[in-house]
Design an enzyme around this catalytic site. Structure first.
Site, PDB file in Angstrom:
ATOM      1  N   TYR A 111       0.832  -1.205   0.000  1.00 13.57           N
ATOM      2  CA  TYR A 111       0.000   0.000   0.000  1.00 13.57           C
ATOM      3  C   TYR A 111       0.867   1.254   0.000  1.00 13.57           C
ATOM      4  O   TYR A 111       1.995   1.225   0.454  1.00 13.57           O
ATOM      5  CB  TYR A 111      -0.892   0.013   1.246  1.00 13.57           C
ATOM      6  N   SER A 140     -14.085  -4.165   0.265  1.00 11.08           N
ATOM      7  CA  SER A 140     -14.877  -3.531  -0.807  1.00 11.08           C
ATOM      8  C   SER A 140     -16.380  -3.754  -0.638  1.00 11.08           C
ATOM      9  O   SER A 140     -17.071  -4.152  -1.572  1.00 11.08           O
ATOM     10  CB  SER A 140     -14.433  -4.032  -2.185  1.00 11.08           C
ATOM     11  N   LEU A 170     -18.601  -1.606  -0.547  1.00  5.20           N
ATOM     12  CA  LEU A 170     -19.296  -0.656  -1.416  1.00  5.20           C
ATOM     13  C   LEU A 170     -18.864  -0.811  -2.871  1.00  5.20           C
ATOM     14  O   LEU A 170     -19.133   0.070  -3.700  1.00  5.20           O
ATOM     15  CB  LEU A 170     -19.039   0.783  -0.947  1.00  5.20           C
ATOM     16  N   GLY A 171     -18.215  -1.916  -3.178  1.00  4.17           N
ATOM     17  CA  GLY A 171     -17.793  -2.144  -4.555  1.00  4.17           C
ATOM     18  C   GLY A 171     -16.903  -1.031  -5.077  1.00  4.17           C
ATOM     19  O   GLY A 171     -17.145  -0.492  -6.153  1.00  4.17           O
ATOM     20  N   GLY A 224     -16.753   1.874  -3.974  1.00  6.65           N
ATOM     21  CA  GLY A 224     -17.501   3.120  -3.911  1.00  6.65           C
ATOM     22  C   GLY A 224     -18.638   3.193  -4.910  1.00  6.65           C
ATOM     23  O   GLY A 224     -19.481   4.100  -4.844  1.00  6.65           O
ATOM     24  N   LEU A 281     -21.338   1.415  -5.244  1.00  3.64           N
ATOM     25  CA  LEU A 281     -22.680   1.227  -4.690  1.00  3.64           C
ATOM     26  C   LEU A 281     -23.231   2.481  -4.014  1.00  3.64           C
ATOM     27  O   LEU A 281     -24.407   2.532  -3.658  1.00  3.64           O
ATOM     28  CB  LEU A 281     -22.688   0.052  -3.711  1.00  3.64           C
ATOM     29  N   GLY A 292     -23.401   5.103  -5.715  1.00  3.02           N
ATOM     30  CA  GLY A 292     -24.050   5.736  -6.858  1.00  3.02           C
ATOM     31  C   GLY A 292     -23.225   6.811  -7.530  1.00  3.02           C
ATOM     32  O   GLY A 292     -23.637   7.370  -8.546  1.00  3.02           O
ATOM     33  N   LYS A 293     -22.044   7.097  -6.996  1.00  8.36           N
ATOM     34  CA  LYS A 293     -21.300   8.257  -7.506  1.00  8.36           C
ATOM     35  C   LYS A 293     -20.766   8.078  -8.925  1.00  8.36           C
ATOM     36  O   LYS A 293     -20.504   9.065  -9.615  1.00  8.36           O
ATOM     37  CB  LYS A 293     -20.159   8.613  -6.566  1.00  8.36           C
TER      38      LYS A 293
END
Length: 473
Positions: free
Chosen positions: A128, A313, A315-316, A318, A320, A322-323
């Site tokens: 990272y 992950s 939120l996949g 991010g 999910l 919707g952005k």
């Protein structure tokens, strides 16, 4: 007063663990993705406007939730990780953006906020921040290290990961052409991680991805032609045993692993009297369910291999939230998937977008934000020990933590039914797409429906032998 007294009693019971969340105002909003009756080349007939994760449009239940959050914020839950002695928070703080998208100051603010709200597990990796590159490698650990100097080290579960087989990460090792999971690589990785993190032990050391070939990061098929000789499981475990004996590592785990890998590690450990893996860190979300639900749930069950899932992950990437559905790219130009083209591309495909739009509508129908729905789904799975959440701003982190500590749970049967309906529709479409890519079926093939039903039923607990269609498995 009674509720506050109960909260104080719970707090005393949990000492010396980090203090739990004690209530704050909720930011209850919806994504700005809304259905409209239109024609043309839009995403499934949805109007997409400028995106923000919070404070756009209140839900019908906003008033009810604002009252609830002021007096009924629940305490963080702590769970035993596999058969270790580690009790970790239901949320793990992910840090892969520290040093790339986040400055040291921002990283420290998010770490402090996470700890103040009960999070006691921090996850990092030797490679990272992401995207992984030589120029920034190690910054994440250094930011964590500088923050840890003002903290009590024994209050936290510090988890890190060492790279599996890769020619692209050879720069991590001295005079190497490839990273492997052998004794020399493991030892070098741990020594360097300890130095960067400024600690003398690692609570949980995980193999970031296997030494052997496996389909990774969105690949759907096991390509038999890519099989290669790998470091024997027993050799890997013996190297970990040495580090445990030296007091440098407490427990070990795997990541991006398969059922075969988990079972081989557990079986070898039992057979040879070596350390057993206690965790698996795999992706899991509304957009990535199949690979864990089909058989890893059974393998990792407490009555079987007892390996705790650290779900990443949720939120996949991010998506999910919707952005990534908006048409105004300027509004999301600094979002991860747009900032780094090709990164987590699996969440930007047409099927993923279509499913995301439908999940957002499910959230809106039930008075939830997209983030609350997505994180609530992962939160409520009985096989998830802890969910790894990452954020690039304190605002995002607050919203994510609120989804656990403020939003009412578990999700209702009605919400779950709507989620399953979207899932089944999506997997049927994905099945056809996969079979077409493998040239197993044609667009008008008469076996399409039967094949899709077999795949879909298999995901819901039914077991079938190898599927053969048109002479192919």
């Amino acid at each position: 007063m009674a509720i506050r007294r109960l909260q104080r009693e719970r707090e005393r019971e949990r000492e010396p663990r980090p203090r739990h969340f004690s209530g704050m105002a909720s930011y209850v909003t919806f994504s700005t993705v809304t259905p409209v009756a239109i024609t043309g080349n839009n995403s499934g007939g949805y109007a997409l406007s400028a995106f923000t994760r919070r404070c756009v449009a209140p839900s019908p239940n906003a008033g009810r939730r604002m009252f609830r959050t002021s007096v009924m914020a629940k305490a963080m839950e702590y769970r035993k990780l596999g058969d270790s002695e580690l009790n970790i928070s239901e949320i793990t703080m992910g840090t892969m953006t520290f040093g790339e998208q986040n400055t040291e100051k921002e990283s420290h603010e998010m770490l402090s906020y996470a700890v103040e709200h009960g999070i006691n597990c921090i996850d990092t990796a030797e490679a990272y921040p992401v995207p992984m590159k030589k120029e920034t490698q190690g910054k994440t650990d250094l930011y964590i290290s500088s923050w840890l100097k003002s903290q009590s080290r024994d209050k936290f579960v510090l988890a890190t990961k060492l790279c599996g087989y890769s020619e692209r990460t050879a720069y991590l090792r001295e005079n190497a052409e490839v990273t492997r999971v052998d004794a020399a690589n493991i030892k070098e990785s741990v020594e360097k991680s300890l130095k960067r993190l400024g600690t003398d032990y690692i609570d949980l050391l995980q193999i970031h991805w296997p030494d052997r070939y496996v389909p990774l990061f969105g690949d759907n098929y096991y390509d038999t032609s890519k099989w290669r000789a790998s470091v024997p499981f027993v050799e890997q475990l013996r190297a970990f045993q040495d580090l445990i004996n030296e007091g440098k590592v407490r427990y070990i785990g795997v990541s991006n692993e398969t059922s075969y890998g988990v079972m081989e590690f557990v079986h070898t450990a039992k057979l040879e009297g070596l350390p057993k893996i206690v965790s698996i860190q795999n992706g899991y979300s509304l957009l990535a369910r199949i690979r864990f639900e089909v058989d890893l749930v059974e393998v990792c069950h407490p009555k079987n291999c007892n390996v705790g899932l650290l779900a990443y992950s949720p939120l996949g990437g991010g998506s999910l939230s919707g952005k990534y559905l908006v048409t105004d790219l300027e509004a999301t130009k600094n979002a991860r998937l747009n900032l780094f083209p090709g990164f987590m591309e699996r969440y930007k495909g047409s099927l993923a977008k279509e499913a995301t739009i439908q999940y957002i509508e499910v959230a809106k129908k039930h008075g939830l934000t997209p983030v609350e729905l997505a994180l609530g789904f992962v939160r409520d799975r009985p096989f998830v020990t802890s969910t790894i959440i990452g954020a690039t701003s304190l605002e995002q982190l607050k919203e994510d933590i609120d989804a656990y500590l403020v939003t009412e749970g578990p999700l209702s049967p009605e919400v779950i039914a709507d989620i399953e309906a979207v899932f089944r529709r999506t997997i049927r479409k994905k099945t056809v797409k996969m079979l077409k890519e493998k040239k197993v079926i044609g667009s008008q093939d008469s076996v399409v429906t039967d094949t899709m039903n077999i795949y879909t039923n298999a995901l819901h607990g039914f077991t079938y032998g190898p599927i053969r269609v048109n002479g192919q498995r």
